[in-house]
Design a protein around this motif. Structure first.
Motif, PDB file in Angstrom:
ATOM      1  N   LYS A  57       0.830  -1.209   0.000  1.00  0.00           N
ATOM      2  CA  LYS A  57       0.000   0.000   0.000  1.00  0.00           C
ATOM      3  C   LYS A  57       0.865   1.260   0.000  1.00  0.00           C
ATOM      4  O   LYS A  57       0.643   2.179  -0.784  1.00  0.00           O
ATOM      5  CB  LYS A  57      -0.940  -0.012   1.206  1.00  0.00           C
ATOM      6  N   ALA A  58       1.865   1.305   0.882  1.00  0.00           N
ATOM      7  CA  ALA A  58       2.751   2.476   0.949  1.00  0.00           C
ATOM      8  C   ALA A  58       3.590   2.596  -0.314  1.00  0.00           C
ATOM      9  O   ALA A  58       3.833   3.708  -0.810  1.00  0.00           O
ATOM     10  CB  ALA A  58       3.646   2.387   2.181  1.00  0.00           C
ATOM     11  N   TYR A 109       2.719   1.520  -3.315  1.00  0.00           N
ATOM     12  CA  TYR A 109       1.799   1.962  -4.358  1.00  0.00           C
ATOM     13  C   TYR A 109       1.633   3.482  -4.306  1.00  0.00           C
ATOM     14  O   TYR A 109       1.727   4.158  -5.333  1.00  0.00           O
ATOM     15  CB  TYR A 109       0.448   1.268  -4.193  1.00  0.00           C
ATOM     16  N   GLU A 110       1.403   4.013  -3.113  1.00  0.00           N
ATOM     17  CA  GLU A 110       1.207   5.461  -2.965  1.00  0.00           C
ATOM     18  C   GLU A 110       2.475   6.234  -3.345  1.00  0.00           C
ATOM     19  O   GLU A 110       2.402   7.274  -4.000  1.00  0.00           O
ATOM     20  CB  GLU A 110       0.776   5.804  -1.538  1.00  0.00           C
ATOM     21  N   HIS A 139      -3.266  -0.677 -10.685  1.00  0.00           N
ATOM     22  CA  HIS A 139      -2.653  -1.079  -9.412  1.00  0.00           C
ATOM     23  C   HIS A 139      -1.416  -1.949  -9.670  1.00  0.00           C
ATOM     24  O   HIS A 139      -0.339  -1.697  -9.116  1.00  0.00           O
ATOM     25  CB  HIS A 139      -3.673  -1.836  -8.554  1.00  0.00           C
ATOM     26  N   LYS A 163       2.932   6.010  -7.169  1.00  0.00           N
ATOM     27  CA  LYS A 163       1.917   6.835  -7.828  1.00  0.00           C
ATOM     28  C   LYS A 163       2.296   8.311  -7.725  1.00  0.00           C
ATOM     29  O   LYS A 163       2.125   9.076  -8.679  1.00  0.00           O
ATOM     30  CB  LYS A 163       0.554   6.578  -7.182  1.00  0.00           C
ATOM     31  N   GLN A 164       2.855   8.711  -6.594  1.00  0.00           N
ATOM     32  CA  GLN A 164       3.325  10.090  -6.412  1.00  0.00           C
ATOM     33  C   GLN A 164       4.455  10.415  -7.393  1.00  0.00           C
ATOM     34  O   GLN A 164       4.466  11.470  -8.022  1.00  0.00           O
ATOM     35  CB  GLN A 164       3.787  10.313  -4.963  1.00  0.00           C
ATOM     36  N   SER A 170       2.932  10.810 -10.741  1.00  0.00           N
ATOM     37  CA  SER A 170       2.127  12.040 -10.799  1.00  0.00           C
ATOM     38  C   SER A 170       2.988  13.287 -10.943  1.00  0.00           C
ATOM     39  O   SER A 170       2.524  14.301 -11.458  1.00  0.00           O
ATOM     40  CB  SER A 170       1.265  12.163  -9.546  1.00  0.00           C
TER      41      SER A 170
END
Length: 161
Positions: free
Chosen positions: A11-12, A14-15, A129, A18-19, A22
């Motif tokens: 989860k961490a 992935y975030e 994902h 993604k950052q 982005s």
């Protein structure tokens, strides 16, 4: 056999990945907005104002850094593309979404047209994902891969819920 995911908080990670993806558009704009102002050379040893920090050298360094950040993301996606057919689709998904900055519906249309497979938004989300996590594992900067030990105990409890 040692898994590449052992000790990794998905989860961490992935975030974080993604950052990184982005931020592509911001780095791209920084790389494109580059100009040097010509100034007279300094010939004396007089003290200079500390408030003036935008020297040509600093601008050149910032521009080089922005170009490097852009290329790092693009090359990581290109490496993904070479792994196999599945990763080619995942790389194209990331390319259309983050590099070309297309909306989700348009990304789905592009992938459907190119790969001749249906791509509803739910399938897109599943692929996104997987693509972002695979990007994180290929991305050369290891700080995007978050280990459980890197996360505070309170954050770990929230991730487990």
């Amino acid at each position: 056999m040692h898994s590449i995911w052992s000790g990794i908080d998905e989860k961490a990670t992935y975030e974080a990945a993604k950052q990184v993806l982005s931020e592509y558009q911001d780095w791209k704009l920084d790389a494109l907005n580059f100009s040097l102002a010509l100034k007279s050379p300094v010939m004396d040893d007089m003290p200079k104002s500390e408030s003036f920090t935008n020297t040509n050298e600093e601008k050149l360094l910032n521009h080089s850094n922005a170009q490097f950040e852009v290329e790092l993301r693009e090359r990581t996606i290109n490496v993904m593309r070479t792994i196999d057919d599945k990763h080619e689709l995942l790389a194209d998904l990331l390319y259309y979404r983050y590099i070309r900055n297309l909306e989700v519906k348009r990304v789905c249309q592009k992938l459907e047209a190119h790969y001749q497979v249906p791509m509803p938004e739910r399938t897109y989300n599943d692929y996104l994902h997987t693509a972002v996590l695979d990007f994180a594992m290929i991305y050369p900067r290891k700080n995007v891969r978050k280990k459980f030990a890197d996360i505070s105990p309170k954050s770990r409890l929230n991730a487990a819920e």
